[in-house]
Design an enzyme around this catalytic site. Sequence first.
Site, PDB file in Angstrom:
ATOM      1  N   ARG A 239      -3.601   5.035   0.055  1.00 42.67           N
ATOM      2  CA  ARG A 239      -2.526   5.720   0.601  1.00 42.67           C
ATOM      3  C   ARG A 239      -2.922   7.123   0.521  1.00 42.67           C
ATOM      4  O   ARG A 239      -3.771   7.643  -0.360  1.00 42.67           O
ATOM      5  CB  ARG A 239      -1.529   5.552  -0.507  1.00 42.67           C
ATOM      6  CG  ARG A 239      -0.797   4.128  -0.574  1.00 42.67           C
ATOM      7  CD  ARG A 239       0.046   3.844   0.622  1.00 42.67           C
ATOM      8  NE  ARG A 239       0.918   2.728   0.774  1.00 42.67           N
ATOM      9  CZ  ARG A 239       0.245   1.511   1.151  1.00 42.67           C
ATOM     10  NH1 ARG A 239      -1.004   1.403   1.764  1.00 42.67           N
ATOM     11  NH2 ARG A 239       1.025   0.272   1.029  1.00 42.67           N
ATOM     12  N   GLU A 268       2.685   9.909   7.425  1.00 40.64           N
ATOM     13  CA  GLU A 268       2.410   9.413   8.454  1.00 40.64           C
ATOM     14  C   GLU A 268       3.973   9.068   9.302  1.00 40.64           C
ATOM     15  O   GLU A 268       4.939   8.960   8.925  1.00 40.64           O
ATOM     16  CB  GLU A 268       2.049   7.813   8.065  1.00 40.64           C
ATOM     17  CG  GLU A 268       0.554   7.963   7.099  1.00 40.64           C
ATOM     18  CD  GLU A 268       0.082   6.536   6.718  1.00 40.64           C
ATOM     19  OE1 GLU A 268       0.794   5.642   6.992  1.00 40.64           O
ATOM     20  OE2 GLU A 268      -0.973   6.589   6.110  1.00 40.64           O
ATOM     21  N   HIS A 287      -3.576   3.945  10.063  1.00 34.51           N
ATOM     22  CA  HIS A 287      -2.990   2.901   8.992  1.00 34.51           C
ATOM     23  C   HIS A 287      -3.187   1.441   9.664  1.00 34.51           C
ATOM     24  O   HIS A 287      -1.999   0.913   9.486  1.00 34.51           O
ATOM     25  CB  HIS A 287      -1.738   3.361   8.497  1.00 34.51           C
ATOM     26  CG  HIS A 287      -1.534   2.721   7.216  1.00 34.51           C
ATOM     27  ND1 HIS A 287      -0.635   3.373   6.113  1.00 34.51           N
ATOM     28  CD2 HIS A 287      -1.861   1.651   6.655  1.00 34.51           C
ATOM     29  CE1 HIS A 287      -0.573   2.611   5.019  1.00 34.51           C
ATOM     30  NE2 HIS A 287      -1.346   1.496   5.256  1.00 34.51           N
TER      31      HIS A 287
HETATM   32  C1  DGY Z   1      -0.722  -2.582   2.631  1.00 32.24           C
HETATM   33  O1  DGY Z   1      -0.318  -3.660   2.628  1.00 32.24           O
HETATM   34  O2  DGY Z   1      -0.319  -1.842   1.559  1.00 32.24           O
HETATM   35  C2  DGY Z   1      -1.532  -1.725   3.458  1.00 32.24           C
HETATM   36  O3  DGY Z   1      -1.688  -0.405   3.609  1.00 32.24           O
HETATM   37  C3  DGY Z   1      -0.798  -2.233   4.976  1.00 32.24           C
HETATM   38  O4  DGY Z   1      -1.836  -2.026   6.043  1.00 32.24           O
END
Ligand code: DGY
Length: 321
Positions: A239, A268, A287
């Site tokens: 993240r 984002e 992402h």
């Molecule tokens: C998640 O599932 O947390 C991922 O970041 C999605 O791509």
Amino acid sequence: MTKPKVFITRRLPDEVVDPYKEHLDIEMWPSEVEPVSRQVLMEHAQSSQGLLTMLTENVDEQMLRKSNNLSIIANMAVGYDNVDVKTAETLDIAVTHTPDVLTETTADLTFGLLMATARRVVEASQYIKDNKWEHWSPLMLAGTDIHGKTIGIVGMGRIGEAVAKRAKGFGMNILYYNRSRKPEAEESHGASYADFKGLLEQSDYVVCLTPLTDETHHMFNKEAFHSMKKDAFFINASRGATVDEEALYEAIINKDIAGAGLDVFEQEPISSDHPLLSCPEVVCLPHIGSATKETRYNMMKLSLDNLVHHFQGKPLLTPVP
Ligand code: DGY
């Protein structure tokens, strides 16, 4: 018998959703691309018994406290920092996520991002497209080796282990830092435990895969980047808020580290004038860690299965820990 009302916050393919209409009274936000507005989500959270949310939705205390009918949130991501799980627990609202089904896919992307960053793949592709390839020369677009180097994995969960498996195949030396030691990971991948600072100091590739929590927020700060080797790379597929992006930008332009591969950002989507986009040593992705068709379909189905299990009074398949 009336079916429980469920709101899905993004348009998902009919072929996935239709079979679940036998059990659930489903309404979907009509856009596949644009996220639902907070106002509309608030209204649906209040009138629905279940929500199927994306990582873009901020399901916070205010929303939860106003949603008297809600009994489950199925978040279509392995990360669930977008849901106030503590408040949900207090209000007896179940929360599920989508671990396992995305592990290998996300590890593929993470390792691919590491490779693209080290070997300057995106820059090299752009070089040809910009018609700059006039000669071959010994150091043209020369990158950095991956095999034989040290990878430092911060967050040795399922995806961390899957990345370690790939690193082992590339003949890398593997370090990891985690809240708790993982003797089985040490055994099966030949990984060695290091404290955070030690990992930063020794790794050629520092890979962030830790969940975002109060403790990991901005853990990659100025001090962390200063601890890294000057020729090391930072890769983030977790993240964005685990990183102080200003500190990362400073570290890149001051050549405190060699480059970065980023699949995630604090806000984002990022804007086109984000400073990190101006650095050739930084590979940026929007992402897409788990974004293969197979895996995204599996994530959708797992979220819907969790909703059905919940309303049928069966144990949830993947509740958040
Ligand atoms: C998640 O599932 O947390 C991922 O970041 C999605 O791509």
